[in-house]
Motif scaffolding. Structure first.
Motif, PDB file in Angstrom:
ATOM      1  N   VAL A 137      -6.518  29.597  55.840  1.00 25.35           N
ATOM      2  CA  VAL A 137      -5.195  29.283  56.396  1.00 25.35           C
ATOM      3  C   VAL A 137      -4.142  30.186  55.771  1.00 25.35           C
ATOM      4  CG1 VAL A 137      -5.790  26.866  56.851  1.00 25.35           C
ATOM      5  CG2 VAL A 137      -4.700  27.477  54.670  1.00 25.35           C
ATOM      6  N   MET A 138      -3.074  30.380  56.525  1.00 29.73           N
ATOM      7  CA  MET A 138      -1.832  30.977  56.027  1.00 29.73           C
ATOM      8  C   MET A 138      -0.712  30.089  56.539  1.00 29.73           C
ATOM      9  SD  MET A 138      -2.291  35.119  56.369  1.00 29.73           S
ATOM     10  CE  MET A 138      -0.888  35.489  55.291  1.00 29.73           C
ATOM     11  N   THR A 139      -0.035  29.410  55.643  1.00 28.99           N
ATOM     12  CA  THR A 139       0.993  28.449  56.033  1.00 28.99           C
ATOM     13  C   THR A 139       2.377  28.981  55.690  1.00 28.99           C
ATOM     14  OG1 THR A 139       1.105  27.253  53.926  1.00 28.99           O
ATOM     15  CG2 THR A 139      -0.685  26.657  55.430  1.00 28.99           C
ATOM     16  N   GLY A 140       3.399  28.210  56.057  1.00 31.91           N
ATOM     17  CA  GLY A 140       4.766  28.569  55.686  1.00 31.91           C
ATOM     18  C   GLY A 140       5.224  29.909  56.225  1.00 31.91           C
ATOM     19  N   HIS A 141       4.682  30.315  57.381  1.00 36.01           N
ATOM     20  CA  HIS A 141       5.018  31.598  58.000  1.00 36.01           C
ATOM     21  C   HIS A 141       4.683  32.778  57.093  1.00 36.01           C
ATOM     22  CE1 HIS A 141       7.853  28.648  59.955  1.00 36.01           C
ATOM     23  NE2 HIS A 141       7.196  29.126  60.997  1.00 36.01           N
ATOM     24  N   ALA A 142       3.695  32.598  56.209  1.00 29.23           N
ATOM     25  CA  ALA A 142       3.327  33.668  55.283  1.00 29.23           C
ATOM     26  C   ALA A 142       2.838  34.920  56.009  1.00 29.23           C
ATOM     27  CB  ALA A 142       2.248  33.171  54.319  1.00 29.23           C
ATOM     28  N   PHE A 143       2.236  34.746  57.185  1.00 22.53           N
ATOM     29  CA  PHE A 143       1.737  35.896  57.938  1.00 22.53           C
ATOM     30  C   PHE A 143       2.856  36.881  58.243  1.00 22.53           C
ATOM     31  CE2 PHE A 143       0.300  38.202  61.712  1.00 22.53           C
ATOM     32  CZ  PHE A 143      -1.016  38.504  61.383  1.00 22.53           C
ATOM     33  N   GLN A 144       4.079  36.385  58.404  1.00 25.74           N
ATOM     34  CA  GLN A 144       5.202  37.250  58.754  1.00 25.74           C
ATOM     35  C   GLN A 144       5.669  38.122  57.589  1.00 25.74           C
ATOM     36  OE1 GLN A 144       7.345  33.857  61.195  1.00 25.74           O
ATOM     37  NE2 GLN A 144       8.232  35.851  61.695  1.00 25.74           N
ATOM     38  N   GLU A 145       5.177  37.830  56.388  1.00 25.46           N
ATOM     39  CA  GLU A 145       5.488  38.682  55.241  1.00 25.46           C
ATOM     40  C   GLU A 145       4.755  40.023  55.336  1.00 25.46           C
ATOM     41  OE1 GLU A 145       7.515  37.977  52.671  1.00 25.46           O
ATOM     42  OE2 GLU A 145       7.961  35.873  53.123  1.00 25.46           O
ATOM     43  N   LEU A 146       3.739  40.085  56.200  1.00 29.07           N
ATOM     44  CA  LEU A 146       3.009  41.343  56.408  1.00 29.07           C
ATOM     45  C   LEU A 146       3.790  42.178  57.405  1.00 29.07           C
ATOM     46  CD1 LEU A 146      -0.509  39.713  56.832  1.00 29.07           C
ATOM     47  CD2 LEU A 146       0.430  40.723  54.754  1.00 29.07           C
TER      48      LEU A 146
ATOM     49  N   ASP B  64       2.837  20.768  57.386  1.00 29.44           N
ATOM     50  CA  ASP B  64       1.959  20.471  56.258  1.00 29.44           C
ATOM     51  C   ASP B  64       0.923  19.418  56.641  1.00 29.44           C
ATOM     52  OD1 ASP B  64       3.408  22.017  54.024  1.00 29.44           O
ATOM     53  OD2 ASP B  64       5.002  20.818  54.913  1.00 29.44           O
ATOM     54  N   ASP B  65       1.346  18.417  57.402  1.00 25.35           N
ATOM     55  CA  ASP B  65       0.400  17.398  57.868  1.00 25.35           C
ATOM     56  C   ASP B  65      -0.677  18.020  58.751  1.00 25.35           C
ATOM     57  OD1 ASP B  65       1.609  15.218  56.589  1.00 25.35           O
ATOM     58  OD2 ASP B  65       3.020  14.913  58.241  1.00 25.35           O
ATOM     59  N   PHE B  66      -0.263  18.960  59.605  1.00 17.65           N
ATOM     60  CA  PHE B  66      -1.205  19.647  60.491  1.00 17.65           C
ATOM     61  C   PHE B  66      -2.290  20.351  59.679  1.00 17.65           C
ATOM     62  CE2 PHE B  66      -2.486  23.613  62.542  1.00 17.65           C
ATOM     63  CZ  PHE B  66      -2.846  23.206  63.816  1.00 17.65           C
ATOM     64  N   TYR B  67      -1.874  21.134  58.705  1.00 21.36           N
ATOM     65  CA  TYR B  67      -2.844  21.877  57.898  1.00 21.36           C
ATOM     66  C   TYR B  67      -3.670  20.959  57.007  1.00 21.36           C
ATOM     67  CZ  TYR B  67      -0.895  26.374  59.307  1.00 21.36           C
ATOM     68  OH  TYR B  67      -0.508  27.467  60.026  1.00 21.36           O
ATOM     69  N   LEU B  68      -3.052  19.925  56.478  1.00 20.88           N
ATOM     70  CA  LEU B  68      -3.796  18.999  55.622  1.00 20.88           C
ATOM     71  C   LEU B  68      -4.940  18.357  56.400  1.00 20.88           C
ATOM     72  CD1 LEU B  68      -4.103  17.615  52.883  1.00 20.88           C
ATOM     73  CD2 LEU B  68      -2.476  15.875  53.672  1.00 20.88           C
ATOM     74  N   GLY B  69      -4.700  18.024  57.670  1.00 22.23           N
ATOM     75  CA  GLY B  69      -5.763  17.464  58.495  1.00 22.23           C
ATOM     76  C   GLY B  69      -6.936  18.418  58.644  1.00 22.23           C
ATOM     77  N   LEU B  70      -6.650  19.711  58.764  1.00 23.51           N
ATOM     78  CA  LEU B  70      -7.723  20.704  58.857  1.00 23.51           C
ATOM     79  C   LEU B  70      -8.473  20.832  57.534  1.00 23.51           C
ATOM     80  CD1 LEU B  70      -5.800  23.531  60.771  1.00 23.51           C
ATOM     81  CD2 LEU B  70      -7.371  21.852  61.746  1.00 23.51           C
ATOM     82  N   VAL B  71      -7.736  20.835  56.439  1.00 24.86           N
ATOM     83  CA  VAL B  71      -8.360  20.979  55.117  1.00 24.86           C
ATOM     84  C   VAL B  71      -9.272  19.798  54.819  1.00 24.86           C
ATOM     85  CG1 VAL B  71      -7.892  21.087  52.636  1.00 24.86           C
ATOM     86  CG2 VAL B  71      -6.485  22.418  54.231  1.00 24.86           C
ATOM     87  N   ARG B  72      -8.851  18.615  55.200  1.00 22.45           N
ATOM     88  CA  ARG B  72      -9.666  17.419  54.953  1.00 22.45           C
ATOM     89  C   ARG B  72     -11.053  17.542  55.572  1.00 22.45           C
ATOM     90  NH1 ARG B  72      -4.799  13.517  56.744  1.00 22.45           N
ATOM     91  NH2 ARG B  72      -3.877  13.039  54.692  1.00 22.45           N
ATOM     92  N   GLU B  73     -11.141  18.246  56.705  1.00 20.57           N
ATOM     93  CA  GLU B  73     -12.401  18.332  57.442  1.00 20.57           C
ATOM     94  C   GLU B  73     -13.237  19.538  57.047  1.00 20.57           C
ATOM     95  OE1 GLU B  73     -11.197  18.387  61.494  1.00 20.57           O
ATOM     96  OE2 GLU B  73     -10.438  16.321  61.484  1.00 20.57           O
ATOM     97  N   ALA B  74     -12.728  20.374  56.151  1.00 19.07           N
ATOM     98  CA  ALA B  74     -13.406  21.611  55.797  1.00 19.07           C
ATOM     99  C   ALA B  74     -14.123  21.479  54.457  1.00 19.07           C
ATOM    100  CB  ALA B  74     -12.401  22.755  55.737  1.00 19.07           C
ATOM    101  N   ARG B  75     -15.246  22.150  54.350  1.00 19.12           N
ATOM    102  CA  ARG B  75     -16.032  22.130  53.116  1.00 19.12           C
ATOM    103  C   ARG B  75     -15.460  23.087  52.079  1.00 19.12           C
ATOM    104  NH1 ARG B  75     -19.400  25.828  51.689  1.00 19.12           N
ATOM    105  NH2 ARG B  75     -19.311  26.705  53.793  1.00 19.12           N
TER     106      ARG B  75
ATOM    107  N   ARG C  72       0.919  23.679  47.165  1.00 16.64           N
ATOM    108  CA  ARG C  72       1.167  22.288  47.533  1.00 16.64           C
ATOM    109  C   ARG C  72       0.092  21.711  48.450  1.00 16.64           C
ATOM    110  NH1 ARG C  72       6.875  21.298  50.202  1.00 16.64           N
ATOM    111  NH2 ARG C  72       6.012  22.738  51.735  1.00 16.64           N
ATOM    112  N   LEU C  73      -0.352  22.494  49.429  1.00 14.38           N
ATOM    113  CA  LEU C  73      -1.349  21.999  50.382  1.00 14.38           C
ATOM    114  C   LEU C  73      -2.662  21.672  49.675  1.00 14.38           C
ATOM    115  CD1 LEU C  73      -2.321  21.526  53.323  1.00 14.38           C
ATOM    116  CD2 LEU C  73      -2.936  23.959  53.369  1.00 14.38           C
ATOM    117  N   LEU C  74      -3.170  22.596  48.874  1.00 16.73           N
ATOM    118  CA  LEU C  74      -4.444  22.368  48.199  1.00 16.73           C
ATOM    119  C   LEU C  74      -4.314  21.304  47.122  1.00 16.73           C
ATOM    120  CD1 LEU C  74      -5.822  26.009  47.868  1.00 16.73           C
ATOM    121  CD2 LEU C  74      -6.084  24.380  49.753  1.00 16.73           C
ATOM    122  N   ARG C  75      -3.184  21.245  46.467  1.00 24.19           N
ATOM    123  CA  ARG C  75      -2.966  20.200  45.459  1.00 24.19           C
ATOM    124  C   ARG C  75      -3.030  18.820  46.095  1.00 24.19           C
ATOM    125  NH1 ARG C  75       2.073  20.198  43.529  1.00 24.19           N
ATOM    126  NH2 ARG C  75       3.011  22.008  44.541  1.00 24.19           N
TER     127      ARG C  75
END
Length: 248
Positions: free
Chosen positions: A102-111, A25-36, A47-50
């Protein structure tokens, strides 16, 4: 089809407790902080966007999820200042509007199907603006994580009404079969008339297969990491964290 554990309101309310904030979550939050502008596919409880908005992120934040019960949790926390969309990439499309998907929480594997993956990746490519990045993680199949999904590993949390709830996984069959693992997720609460059981399937792709499916969709791999500190991939490391962009 949405897993029962995501579709049931009472089980969705347990998700964040069963999956506490961690290094990913920290990894993705760092990316989100830098994105417009950010699109979180399979955002779950949001949770991440909140967290990003609570920290003061000034840009566009959009969460997409097919499970209404999960989005109930997201909307309760941030009803107005994050865009929550019910459905998947078939119900909404975006044209170059995001600089981070982003796709977090291994969501990609649901495909689990090839066509599902192709459709998702095509939609991601269309959603990315110039210089935009698609970042997601999958479990490394060589690490054989499913071998640790046993009934002996019980997770205990407390529901909002104070009820102790126990959850455990159990793999069906012999484990990995044709790149997929089938499993059950059982929830048992004190005073409940019976346990609640969710059936799930996850797809496991190695780093070479991921590069192939991304390439077929017009996306190229910028980097792949083996851990949340951006360490290199290893043969049996637990994660394959992929950063991709539109192929030039």
């Amino acid at each position: 089809m949405v897993d029962h554990s995501f579709a049931d309101l009472s089980l969705a309310a347990l998700y964040d407790s069963l999956n506490p904030w961690g290094p990913g979550d920290d990894f993705y939050l760092g990316l989100v902080r830098e994105a417009r502008a950010v699109l979180d596919i399979g955002c779950g409880t949001g949770r991440l966007l909140r967290r990003a908005r609570a920290e003061g992120h000034p840009g566009r934040l959009t969460g997409l999820d097919p499970a209404a019960a999960m989005l109930v949790q997201a909307r309760r926390a941030r009803p107005d200042d994050v865009e929550w969309v019910l459905g998947d990439t078939r119900v909404r499309s975006w044209d170059g509007e995001f600089d981070l998907v982003v796709m977090t929480g291994h969501a990609f594997q649901e495909l689990t199907g090839d066509e599902e993956i192709r459709r998702l990746l095509h939609a991601v490519r269309e959603a990315l603006g110039p210089g935009g990045r698609f970042v997601f993680e999958t479990r490394n199949p060589a690490a054989r994580a499913w071998e640790r999904w046993t009934p002996e590993r019980v997770h205990e949390v407390t529901a909002a009404d104070g009820t102790p709830v126990r959850m455990w996984h159990e793999v069906q069959g012999d484990g990995l079969h044709r790149g997929r693992v089938r499993f059950t997720e059982t929830y048992e609460g004190d005073g409940w008339p019976a346990p609640r059981v969710s059936h799930g399937v996850l797809r496991f792709l190695d780093d070479h297969a991921l590069r192939d499916v991304l390439g077929e969709a017009g996306l190229s791999v910028v980097a792949q990491y083996g851990d949340w500190q951006r360490g290199p991939l290893t043969a049996t490391g637990p994660e394959i964290i992929t950063v991709a962009e539109r192929a030039r």
